[in-house]
Write a protein that holds these residues in place. Structure first.
Motif: not given
Lengths: 300, 363
Positions: B21-26
């Motif tokens: 996971l690469r810098d995931v924002s949700l």
């Protein structure tokens, strides 16, 4: 004629041949010794009548003499203690190690394999190693306990009547742990990870997961190692031969060693056979309980 | 209804050298049904497991209903998860499976019984409460897994490809059942699937992931109509979008396609740099057979598939184009076909960055 040959190669005659082969093996090498042993237990056998089948039947006299022997209660109690304590520690320590290796740390598989080294050694060799460890004068165990300040003098593990049986139990526990660990490891590996994950999300702590998921799903494996443990422990002979020979004065004697002593040292073969028959009955009972308990098992 | 129920900020996850996971924002608003979709290995399941607390993260924050749960174990996050394998407890009956979480919390026996019957009525398991999981069909197991999740009334539901072990017919049926249940409970759901049809039909918001990153998120039809890049354009929609190289004409308002006859398509109101190399995206249903001999290109047919109500053609070109028509066509391989395209239905992507050019196109 060709038809018979065909039938024998690939037909009913060949099937019959396979069945007879298996039955014949069982009859000659299992049933005959068992029945012969049973007959011996009702006969008056000594060195002179050993070679003939024509021996006087004495009814239950051998049984009465064995069960009434002065040493019998002690040996029965020793056997019960030997089986109970050996199993208790083999299973709990084996299960503990299986749980440890189930954590899958680096090298876990490799280290678990090394544990088997103890199990594949011959019992007499293990007995010899432990007789050195347990030796009263120069044994490693006494040295260790004294260095740690846990004892002052020496414990004569093998010749002290209060310690002899426990010494054999210690060696037997050590010998039995790898087998328990491997069998229980296989059972643990068969429990899917997502059951633990589902339980964790359902709110179960680590202890609750062990109690409500691991233990119930390990029931069959635990039943198997306990049943097999009873059987293996009752077969344990080498350690007694190597460590205490049942002594001092029967303080560490158990049924299987006593049976051998009577049959092949004192040549009271009828008496030895009585002990074998009693042990066979007990083992069959254990096996029956085990088979019944696994039949109700819930497959994953 | 719109305050965020789930917030993920800057999530980083590694498996050894693999950057999952690469810098995931949700952000998932309360009551929303969000589908995480992408090819296998894109990180969608990992993201769900991170949210559940089943995986640790190298960096980032996770908030559920305003509470920071980044360092809380799964049991304290108050989330329910439906697993791909269902993960039913094999040694417990359906009723015991349903009430497992309640019994851990010390809910009295009678109350457990009442709740189990209530949930069984919702999920259609009334007659199966005394059965063991191995005595159930795949669909019934799926329902038990659902029931076990909803009995707890959690903050959010997590679904990890829950329908992938069912046969096609049951999958379609469970799809609508899950969505109905979500609406009825007013729940917040995060749903992982590799099946874009599942994501499109069930979700309010679709999140497309690739290689540990979120490529685009939005309502299903917005993703379909205005894909942000070539990957999303190709992933969403079945049959998949056709891609072919093109060059913007000197007037900047047409694109020349690398097809036999060098067809030129008008771009409507759009204007791009003349001579720019682009990738043209054309959805199969936007390639319309021209009846009256008009049309913008004439191509040879390689393959015709008739489903009865619709026809699908593959053209004998390189790259081959797929054409979907919602009626029967009397064509055979080798026949010529004239096709036209509405200018507003032409998707353009930078041929190097693969990002959509003028994504305001609406079709």
């Amino acid at each position: 004629m060709p038809r018979l040959r065909h039938s024998f190669r690939d037909g009913p005659a060949f099937d019959a041949f396979l069945v007879l082969l298996a039955l014949g093996y069982l009859l000659v090498l299992s049933a005959f010794p068992l029945v012969y042993n049973l007959i011996l237990s009702f006969q008056d056998v000594d060195l002179f009548t050993l070679a003939s089948f024509d021996r006087p039947f004495v009814g239950w006299r051998n049984y009465a003499e064995v069960l009434g022997a002065l040493v019998a209660p002690g040996i029965f109690a020793n056997t019960a203690l030997f089986v109970a304590l050996s199993l208790l520690f083999q299973v709990t320590i084996g299960f503990g190690l299986a749980l440890l290796f189930d954590l899958r740390f680096p090298g876990a598989r490799w280290l678990r394999g090394l544990f088997l080294a103890g199990w594949i050694m011959p019992g007499l060799v293990v007995g010899a190693v432990w007789s050195w460890i347990l030796a009263g004068d120069f044994g490693v165990l006494n040295h260790l306990l004294r260095t740690l300040g846990m004892i002052d003098g020496r414990i004569f593990w093998l010749s002290d009547p209060d310690m002899a049986l426990y010494s054999v139990i210690i060696a037997n526990v050590w010998l039995g742990i790898p087998f328990n660990m491997i069998l229980l490891s296989v059972g643990l590996a068969a429990i899917p990870d997502d059951l633990y994950e589902a339980a964790a999300l359902d709110g179960a702590t680590r202890l609750q997961r062990f109690r409500t998921i691991t233990l119930p799903l390990m029931r069959a494996q635990l039943g198997a190692v306990i049943a097999l443990g009873v059987i293996f422990t009752l077969q344990q002979f080498d350690l007694f031969a190597a460590l205490t020979q049942g002594g001092p004065s029967n303080a560490s004697n158990v049924l299987q060693y006593w049976s051998w002593q009577m049959s092949f040292q004192e040549y009271r073969i009828g008496h030895g056979a009585v002990v074998s028959v009693l042990m066979i009955l007990f083992v069959v009972l254990v096996a029956a309980v085990y088979v019944r308990s696994t039949r109700q098992d819930h497959a994953v | 209804m719109t305050e965020p129920q789930i917030e993920l900020h800057g999530i980083q996850k590694h498996y050894g050298a693999f950057h999952a996971l690469r810098d995931v924002s949700l952000t998932v608003p309360a009551g929303r049904f969000v589908a995480l979709v992408g090819p296998s290995g894109c990180g969608k399941s990992t993201l769900l497991r991170v949210l559940a607390g089943l995986e640790t993260i190298a960096a980032g924050r996770i908030r559920i209903a305003g509470r920071d749960v980044t360092h809380l174990p799964p049991r304290l996050r108050d989330l329910a998860m439906v697993f791909q394998s269902y993960a039913l407890y094999p040694h417990l009956t359906v009723e015991q499976n349903l009430t497992y979480a309640l019994r851990l919390r010390g809910v009295p026996r009678a109350e457990c019984r009442r709740r189990a019957e209530e949930i069984a009525a919702i999920t259609g398991l009334q007659s199966l409460l005394g059965r063991y999981p191995r005595e159930l069909s795949g669909g019934q197991r799926q329902r038990v897994a659902m029931g076990r999740a909803i009995i707890r009334e959690p903050r959010a539901f997590l679904f990890d490809e829950p329908l992938s072990n069912l046969d096609a017919a049951l999958r379609v049926q469970m799809r609508s059942e899950i969505r109905k249940l979500h609406d009825r409970l007013g729940a917040t759901s995060v749903y992982v699937t590799h099946d874009q049809i599942e994501a499109m039909t069930m979700a309010d918001t679709v999140v497309v992931m690739r290689a540990g990153r979120i490529e685009q998120e939005g309502p299903p039809l917005a993703l379909y109509d205005r894909p942000a890049n070539r990957f999303v354009a190709g992933f969403i929609g079945s049959p998949a979008m056709n891609f072919l190289p093109g060059e913007i004409a000197p007037d900047g308002r047409h694109v020349r396609l690398a097809l036999p006859g060098d067809p030129v398509l008008a771009l409507g109101s759009r204007r791009l740099d003349a001579g720019r190399q682009v990738t043209v995206g054309l959805r199969p249903e936007h390639l319309v057979p021209a009846e009256d001999g008009s049309g913008q290109m004439t191509l040879s047919v390689a393959l015709v598939e008739q489903t009865g109500s619709a026809s699908m053609l593959v053209t004998a070109t390189d790259p081959a184009l797929t054409v979907a028509v919602a009626r029967r066509l009397d064509l055979r391989p080798g026949d010529p076909i004239r096709l036209s395209v509405d200018p507003s239905c032409i998707h353009l992507f930078d041929s190097v960055t693969e990002q959509a050019l003028s994504p305001e196109v609406m079709c």
